[in-house]
Design a protein around this motif. Structure first.
Motif, short mmCIF file in Angstrom:
data_model
loop_
_atom_site.label_atom_id
_atom_site.label_comp_id
_atom_site.label_asym_id
_atom_site.label_seq_id
_atom_site.Cartn_x
_atom_site.Cartn_y
_atom_site.Cartn_z
N VAL A 93 0.84 -1.21 0.00
CA VAL A 93 0.00 0.00 0.00
C VAL A 93 0.87 1.25 0.00
O VAL A 93 0.65 2.19 -0.77
CB VAL A 93 -0.95 -0.01 1.20
CG1 VAL A 93 -1.67 1.33 1.34
CG2 VAL A 93 -1.97 -1.13 1.07
N LEU A 94 1.89 1.27 0.88
CA LEU A 94 2.76 2.44 0.97
C LEU A 94 3.51 2.68 -0.34
O LEU A 94 3.70 3.83 -0.75
CB LEU A 94 3.76 2.27 2.11
CG LEU A 94 3.20 2.38 3.53
CD1 LEU A 94 4.27 2.02 4.55
CD2 LEU A 94 2.69 3.79 3.80
N ALA B 162 6.34 7.68 1.99
CA ALA B 162 5.65 6.39 1.88
C ALA B 162 6.38 5.46 0.93
O ALA B 162 6.52 4.25 1.20
CB ALA B 162 4.22 6.62 1.40
N MET B 163 6.87 5.99 -0.18
CA MET B 163 7.61 5.16 -1.13
C MET B 163 8.89 4.62 -0.51
O MET B 163 9.24 3.44 -0.69
CB MET B 163 7.92 5.96 -2.39
CG MET B 163 8.56 5.16 -3.49
SD MET B 163 8.47 6.00 -5.08
CE MET B 163 9.13 7.60 -4.66
N SER B 164 9.58 5.44 0.23
CA SER B 164 10.82 5.01 0.87
C SER B 164 10.56 3.94 1.91
O SER B 164 11.24 2.90 1.95
CB SER B 164 11.52 6.21 1.52
OG SER B 164 11.76 7.22 0.57
N VAL B 165 9.57 4.15 2.77
CA VAL B 165 9.26 3.17 3.82
C VAL B 165 8.75 1.88 3.20
O VAL B 165 9.12 0.77 3.63
CB VAL B 165 8.23 3.76 4.80
CG1 VAL B 165 7.77 2.71 5.81
CG2 VAL B 165 8.83 4.96 5.54
N GLY B 166 7.89 1.98 2.18
CA GLY B 166 7.37 0.77 1.53
C GLY B 166 8.46 -0.08 0.90
O GLY B 166 8.45 -1.31 1.02
N LEU B 167 9.41 0.55 0.25
CA LEU B 167 10.53 -0.19 -0.34
C LEU B 167 11.33 -0.93 0.72
O LEU B 167 11.66 -2.11 0.56
CB LEU B 167 11.45 0.78 -1.10
CG LEU B 167 11.05 1.14 -2.53
CD1 LEU B 167 11.89 2.29 -3.04
CD2 LEU B 167 11.19 -0.07 -3.44
N GLN C 55 11.16 -7.89 4.30
CA GLN C 55 10.39 -9.14 4.31
C GLN C 55 10.96 -10.16 3.33
O GLN C 55 10.97 -11.37 3.62
CB GLN C 55 8.93 -8.83 3.96
CG GLN C 55 8.20 -8.05 5.02
CD GLN C 55 8.23 -8.74 6.38
OE1 GLN C 55 7.89 -9.92 6.49
NE2 GLN C 55 8.66 -8.03 7.40
N ALA C 56 11.46 -9.71 2.18
CA ALA C 56 12.07 -10.64 1.23
C ALA C 56 13.31 -11.30 1.81
O ALA C 56 13.54 -12.51 1.63
CB ALA C 56 12.42 -9.90 -0.06
#
Length: 273
Positions: A20-21, A253-258, A264-265
């Motif tokens: 989402v982020l 948001a883009m930075s945190v989402g990445l 997680q990977a």
């Protein structure tokens, strides 16, 4: 034992949050130009939200929603492309230095990068971009050049122990191919480190592109760009905060989402190996 069943749910929640982020800024950046209405200013500067401008207007009276939809391509495409380009060049560079069996080869490969690394990034950005024709390609190339020494250094550091370890010596004695030694073995060794670093490096590229926009390098001072929006609308922050907060939150948001996705990977890879 009671916490074990919750672990997959917690992981899915992190992945969903990351998607989402990351997804919202990417959708705005990639699809926004087709959804926006880049019309002439319809109201005064820093007008509050209204039915004509849902998030108000910016410093020259343009609709903030339209500017947000138009302003993500430079940050996303230039920043992301610059980080990928730096890795395409920097990772093989650093791994070749680590795998070199002669010290002089290592010195020849790494010393020029150390010199480049000693120059402040913003100074490099200003010097090269100032001597070149402004544009997104020049901006992306300069950001890649700034990131290249650090990518090469961390690739070398991650591969150095494995390149001189007993496993590599055994592969040399058994006549394993150069490809199998240096790409399959060393590549698998450095992958977790590089995956973690890539998430942070994307963030660094985004902020370098944003800093360049603040300085007017490669981006027009009145361009529809998230970084330019943050910079140019700061004087009216308390009059019309949406013109600053929305683009700033999209970049964050883009930075945190990445970083969440890469984290997680890596957890999943460690559990399967």
């Amino acid at each position: 034992m009671t916490g074990a069943p919750e672990h997959p749910r917690r992981r899915r929640a992190f992945v969903l949050c990351a998607v989402v982020l990351l997804g919202l800024p990417l959708i705005c950046a990639l699809l926004g130009p087709w959804l926006a209405d880049p019309a002439d200013p319809r109201s005064g500067a820093y007008a509050p939200p209204s039915s004509d401008a849902l998030l108000g207007t910016d410093f020259v009276g343009r609709d903030v929603v339209d500017q947000v939809l138009l302003g993500g391509r430079t940050v996303v495409l230039v920043g992301g492309g610059a980080a990928v380009a730096a890795y395409i060049v920097g990772v093989p560079w650093g791994m070749c230095a680590a795998a070199a069996r002669r010290r002089w080869v290592d010195e020849v490969l790494m010393r020029p990068l150390d010199i480049l690394l000693s120059v402040p990034s913003l100074l490099t950005l200003l010097l090269i971009a100032g001597l070149s024709r402004p544009g997104p390609l020049v901006l992306g190339g300069v950001v890649s050049l700034i990131m290249l020494p650090e990518v090469a250094r961390i690739s070398r550091a991650a591969a150095l122990a494995a390149a001189s370890g007993p496993a590599m010596e055994a592969m040399l004695l058994t006549g394993e191919s150069w490809w199998r030694r240096n790409f399959r073995y060393l590549g698998g060794t450095v992958l977790p480190t590089l995956a973690t670093d890539f998430g942070m490096r994307i963030v660094g590229a985004l902020y370098l592109v944003a800093s360049a926009a603040f300085l007017g390098v490669g981006v027009a001072p009145d361009a529809a760009d998230w970084a330019v929006m943050v910079d140019r609308n700061r004087p009216g922050l308390f009059l019309q905060p949406w013109a600053v907060l929305v683009p700033a939150l999209l970049v964050t948001a883009m930075s945190v989402g990445l970083n969440l996705l890469f984290d997680q990977a890596l957890h999943r890879r460690r559990e399967t190996t």
